[in-house]
Design a protein around this motif. Sequence first.
Motif, short mmCIF file in Angstrom:
data_model
loop_
_atom_site.label_atom_id
_atom_site.label_comp_id
_atom_site.label_asym_id
_atom_site.label_seq_id
_atom_site.Cartn_x
_atom_site.Cartn_y
_atom_site.Cartn_z
N GLY A 1 0.78 -1.23 0.00
CA GLY A 1 0.00 0.00 0.00
C GLY A 1 0.81 1.28 0.00
N GLY A 2 1.93 1.29 -0.69
CA GLY A 2 2.70 2.53 -0.78
C GLY A 2 3.05 3.10 0.59
N ALA A 3 2.54 4.30 0.88
CA ALA A 3 2.83 4.97 2.16
C ALA A 3 2.32 4.18 3.36
CB ALA A 3 2.22 6.37 2.16
N PHE A 4 1.36 3.27 3.13
CA PHE A 4 0.80 2.46 4.21
C PHE A 4 1.62 1.20 4.47
CE2 PHE A 4 -2.92 4.79 2.59
CZ PHE A 4 -3.24 5.48 3.75
N GLY B 1 0.06 -11.64 5.11
CA GLY B 1 -0.88 -12.54 5.76
C GLY B 1 -2.14 -11.83 6.21
N VAL B 2 -3.18 -12.62 6.45
CA VAL B 2 -4.49 -12.03 6.73
C VAL B 2 -4.53 -11.24 8.03
CG1 VAL B 2 -5.82 -13.62 5.28
CG2 VAL B 2 -5.38 -14.22 7.66
N GLU B 3 -3.76 -11.65 9.03
CA GLU B 3 -3.78 -10.91 10.30
C GLU B 3 -3.23 -9.49 10.12
OE1 GLU B 3 -2.17 -13.00 13.66
OE2 GLU B 3 -3.17 -14.86 13.07
N GLU B 4 -2.09 -9.36 9.45
CA GLU B 4 -1.51 -8.04 9.21
C GLU B 4 -2.39 -7.21 8.29
OE1 GLU B 4 2.56 -7.75 7.97
OE2 GLU B 4 3.27 -9.02 9.62
N ILE B 5 -2.96 -7.86 7.27
CA ILE B 5 -3.82 -7.14 6.32
C ILE B 5 -5.05 -6.61 7.05
CG2 ILE B 5 -5.28 -7.38 4.27
CD1 ILE B 5 -3.14 -9.44 3.26
N MET B 6 -5.66 -7.42 7.90
CA MET B 6 -6.83 -6.98 8.65
C MET B 6 -6.46 -5.85 9.60
SD MET B 6 -10.01 -7.18 9.20
CE MET B 6 -11.31 -8.21 9.79
N GLN B 7 -5.35 -5.97 10.30
CA GLN B 7 -4.93 -4.91 11.22
C GLN B 7 -4.69 -3.61 10.45
OE1 GLN B 7 -4.98 -5.00 14.50
NE2 GLN B 7 -4.43 -2.84 14.50
N GLY B 8 -4.07 -3.69 9.29
CA GLY B 8 -3.85 -2.50 8.47
C GLY B 8 -5.16 -1.86 8.03
N ALA B 9 -6.12 -2.68 7.65
CA ALA B 9 -7.43 -2.16 7.23
C ALA B 9 -8.11 -1.45 8.40
CB ALA B 9 -8.31 -3.28 6.69
N LYS B 10 -8.03 -2.04 9.58
CA LYS B 10 -8.62 -1.41 10.77
C LYS B 10 -7.93 -0.09 11.07
CE LYS B 10 -10.15 -5.65 13.05
NZ LYS B 10 -9.91 -6.55 14.20
N GLU B 11 -6.61 -0.06 10.98
CA GLU B 11 -5.86 1.17 11.24
C GLU B 11 -6.22 2.27 10.25
OE1 GLU B 11 -1.78 -0.09 11.20
OE2 GLU B 11 -1.96 -1.13 13.13
N ARG B 12 -6.35 1.91 8.97
CA ARG B 12 -6.71 2.92 7.97
C ARG B 12 -8.11 3.47 8.24
NH1 ARG B 12 -4.22 -0.97 5.24
NH2 ARG B 12 -6.06 -1.80 4.22
N ARG B 13 -9.02 2.61 8.65
CA ARG B 13 -10.38 3.09 8.98
C ARG B 13 -10.36 3.96 10.22
NH1 ARG B 13 -15.16 -1.00 7.23
NH2 ARG B 13 -14.68 -0.92 5.00
N GLN B 14 -9.65 3.54 11.25
CA GLN B 14 -9.58 4.33 12.47
C GLN B 14 -8.91 5.67 12.23
OE1 GLN B 14 -7.60 1.54 15.07
NE2 GLN B 14 -9.49 0.45 15.56
N GLY B 15 -7.95 5.68 11.31
CA GLY B 15 -7.25 6.92 10.98
C GLY B 15 -8.02 7.81 10.01
N GLY B 16 -9.13 7.32 9.51
CA GLY B 16 -9.96 8.10 8.61
C GLY B 16 -9.45 8.20 7.19
#
Length: 86
Positions: free
Chosen positions: A45-48, A53-68
Motif C-alpha cells: 500500500g505505498g505509504a501504508f 498474511g491475513v492478520e496483518e492485512i486486517m490490522q492495516g485495514a482497521k488502522e486505515r479506517r480508524q485513521g480516517g
Amino acid sequence: MNSEIQALKDELEIRNLQARLAHLADDGELGEYITLFTEDAVWEGGAFGTKRGVEEIMQGAKERRQGGTSGPGAFTRHVLTTTMIE
C-alpha cells in the motif's frame, strides 16, 4: 474446456475480485473484505507499507479506517482504471 476460454474466465474472475476488494475497502464489512485474501497474501500500500498474511492485512485495514484514510466516512474511494492481467 479450451485454454483460451479458461484464460478469459480467469481474467474476469480476477477483475471481479479487484472490484469487490475496492468496494469492500470503501464501504463494506472488514470481515467480508478479509475473506478475499489467502493466508499467504501480501498487501502493498505505498505509504501504508506492506502487510503479509491475513492478520496483518486486517490490522492495516482497521488502522486505515480508524485513521480516517479509508472506509465509510473517509470521503475517499478506490477507482479502478485500465488494468493489465497476465
